[in-house]
Each structure stands twice: as C-alpha cells, then as structure tokens.
Design a protein around this motif. Structure first.
Motif, PDB file in Angstrom:
ATOM      1  N   ASP A   8       0.818  -1.215   0.000  1.00 29.81           N
ATOM      2  CA  ASP A   8       0.000   0.000   0.000  1.00 29.81           C
ATOM      3  C   ASP A   8       0.855   1.271   0.000  1.00 29.81           C
ATOM      4  O   ASP A   8       0.708   2.133   0.860  1.00 29.81           O
ATOM      5  CB  ASP A   8      -0.986  -0.044   1.182  1.00 29.81           C
ATOM      6  N   ASP A  36      -1.274  -2.222  -4.405  1.00 30.82           N
ATOM      7  CA  ASP A  36      -1.785  -0.850  -4.295  1.00 30.82           C
ATOM      8  C   ASP A  36      -0.607   0.132  -4.308  1.00 30.82           C
ATOM      9  O   ASP A  36      -0.331   0.845  -3.344  1.00 30.82           O
ATOM     10  CB  ASP A  36      -2.683  -0.658  -3.066  1.00 30.82           C
ATOM     11  N   ASN A  62      -6.215  -4.138  -5.492  1.00 34.15           N
ATOM     12  CA  ASN A  62      -7.459  -3.707  -6.140  1.00 34.15           C
ATOM     13  C   ASN A  62      -7.280  -2.386  -6.874  1.00 34.15           C
ATOM     14  O   ASN A  62      -7.768  -2.218  -7.995  1.00 34.15           O
ATOM     15  CB  ASN A  62      -8.599  -3.622  -5.113  1.00 34.15           C
ATOM     16  N   HIS A  63      -6.538  -1.448  -6.278  1.00 35.43           N
ATOM     17  CA  HIS A  63      -6.347  -0.164  -6.975  1.00 35.43           C
ATOM     18  C   HIS A  63      -5.426  -0.310  -8.186  1.00 35.43           C
ATOM     19  O   HIS A  63      -5.591   0.418  -9.171  1.00 35.43           O
ATOM     20  CB  HIS A  63      -5.835   0.898  -6.008  1.00 35.43           C
ATOM     21  N   HIS A 111      -2.922  -9.452  -2.017  1.00 31.67           N
ATOM     22  CA  HIS A 111      -3.136  -8.067  -1.591  1.00 31.67           C
ATOM     23  C   HIS A 111      -4.101  -7.965  -0.415  1.00 31.67           C
ATOM     24  O   HIS A 111      -3.829  -7.305   0.585  1.00 31.67           O
ATOM     25  CB  HIS A 111      -3.656  -7.224  -2.751  1.00 31.67           C
ATOM     26  N   HIS A 155      -3.731  -4.175   2.187  1.00 28.56           N
ATOM     27  CA  HIS A 155      -5.051  -3.643   1.860  1.00 28.56           C
ATOM     28  C   HIS A 155      -5.680  -2.792   2.938  1.00 28.56           C
ATOM     29  O   HIS A 155      -6.249  -1.748   2.644  1.00 28.56           O
ATOM     30  CB  HIS A 155      -5.982  -4.786   1.450  1.00 28.56           C
TER      31      HIS A 155
HETATM   32 FE   LIG Z   1      -6.193  -2.203  -1.388  1.00 32.01          FE
END
Ligand SMILES: [Fe+2]
Length: 246
Positions: A8, A36, A62-63, A111, A155
């Motif tokens: 992240d 991320d 996810n990003h 993630h 995450h």
């Molecule tokens: Fe995330």
C-alpha cells in the motif's frame, strides 16, 4: 531466511524511499510488495520508476487493477490522479502482476484475501464505524486451502498479525504511504493508524518458526501532505500529516 514486506505505497515516493533506505540499513536485500502501488494524489510516476527498477516480487492490489480495468473517465479521483502520471510501460507492468504468488516456496502473498482483492482479512468494519479484529473462525475460513506457514496480505493499512491453525502465521505489514483513509463499504468507517510514519514489516524464520517485526519509519511526510493539499485532497493532507482523517 529474512526479508521485508511492503504494501500500500499509494504513490507516496518519499515514504517508499525512506522505507527502502531503512530496509537497506538493516542489511536486508530481499523485499516483496503486496500491491496498491500508485493510486492517490501524490507521486505515482516516481513510484512506478522506482518499482520497475527494483523488480521485486509484487502482487496486484485492487487499486492496481482499477488502473488497468477502468476507463480514465470512470475512475475514482485517486486512481485517476495516478493514471495521469503513468506511461505504457508502467501499465504493462501492472498487467503482468499476479493476484497472488508463493515466495521462496513457503510464503503466500496476496493483496487483500486469496479470492477477493477488496476484502479485509484480519480486520473488519462494523456498523458503528469502527474497524476491529475479525473473528478467528472467519480469518481461518478465508485461509482455507492455503498451507503456507507464512501468509502476507495488505489492503487495510493496519499492521496486524494473527496465528492460524497448523502453526501458520498471517501478517499485514501496514501501509508505506497512506496511514489513514475512509471508506463506505460495507459500513462507513475510518482506518487511522494515529501516526504519520511509513510502515512495513521484517519477516524472519528461525528454528521456532516465522516471526514479524513491525517497523515505522519517519520521513518528510509534511512535504507529501502539502502535495496532497495542493492537489485538492484535504483528507489526504490530513492523513499524511497526522495519521488521522479530518
Ligand atoms: Fe487495497
């Protein structure tokens, strides 16, 4: 065996630079990245150049996925801000990333969770807006079928470790670049570390098994806070200044 786990980064190049220096200063040369990488109103382009040159094992967040799946005009403003700084090579690199992988034959990396890159694993948001430790049975259920002795996820941006059955350990190293945020699913909630330092973890295997050391590194967070403010994101400016939301 000893290595560092980062996660992240969210486009915070000064935080990443400081964490990499801290890792190197401890004599650690092996690093994994839990995704991320870029999304946020900061320095996605610089982070991309740094990560592509590092070439460390990385799983897709996810990003990261949104940056290669969504049309720019449909992106959340944090993803769109990162997208504007990324070139074709950076996007190709994102497309090349796996959603999970086994590192050195015994460490499972993903993630968020193995089956869903947007689900909290060790934590959960509850109806009153707090984020709490997820019940053990639910953490175990999400780990079904993964027999690696060490499992790493990111995450949530919350450094956390939980022991699983069979002697397995699951570790979230926290966030390099974003110490607080809010979200509205499944309930409106805030995640706040309460400090502005960059977080990562050192994982070490001894005769007794795997252990995690959680590290927090100071850096020029106020420069990143000012950048977020200049880019029209006061909530990011607050998070980067204090580790809390406004
Ligand atoms: Fe995330």
């Amino acid at each position: 065996m000893r290595f560092a786990a980062i996660a992240d980064i969210h486009g915070n190049d000064l935080a990443l630079e400081a964490v990499l220096a801290d890792i190197a200063g401890r004599g650690i040369t092996d690093i994994v990245n839990l995704g991320d990488c870029f999304s946020g109103p900061l320095e996605a382009g610089r982070v991309a150049e740094r990560l592509l040159s590092l070439a460390i094992p990385t799983v897709r967040g996810n990003h990261d996925r949104y940056l290669i799946e969504q049309r720019p005009q449909d992106m959340h403003i944090s993803d769109a801000a990162a997208f504007r700084q990324l070139g074709p090579a950076h996007l190709d690199w994102l497309r090349s990333l796996p959603v999970d992988l086994i590192y050195r034959g015994e460490v499972y990396l993903c993630h968020a969770t193995p089956a869903d890159d947007n689900l909290y694993w060790l934590d959960m948001a509850v109806a009153d807006g707090n984020v709490v430790l997820r019940p053990q049975a639910e953490i175990e259920a999400l780990a079904a079928g993964i027999d690696a002795p060490l499992i790493l996820c990111g995450h949530t941006h919350i450094p956390r470790m939980a022991a699983l059955t069979g002697g397995r350990l699951i570790v979230n190293p926290g966030s390099v670049g974003c110490p607080a945020y809010d979200d509205d699913k499944p309930y409106p909630h805030k995640v706040e570390t309460g400090h502005a330092m960059a977080s990562y973890a050192v994982l070490e295997k001894s005769a007794a098994g795997w252990t995690a050391q959680f590290r927090n590194v100071g850096y020029d967070n106020m420069a990143m806070s000012a950048l977020a403010g200049a880019n029209g994101r006061p909530e990011w400016a607050s998070a980067l200044a204090t580790g809390r939301m406004p």
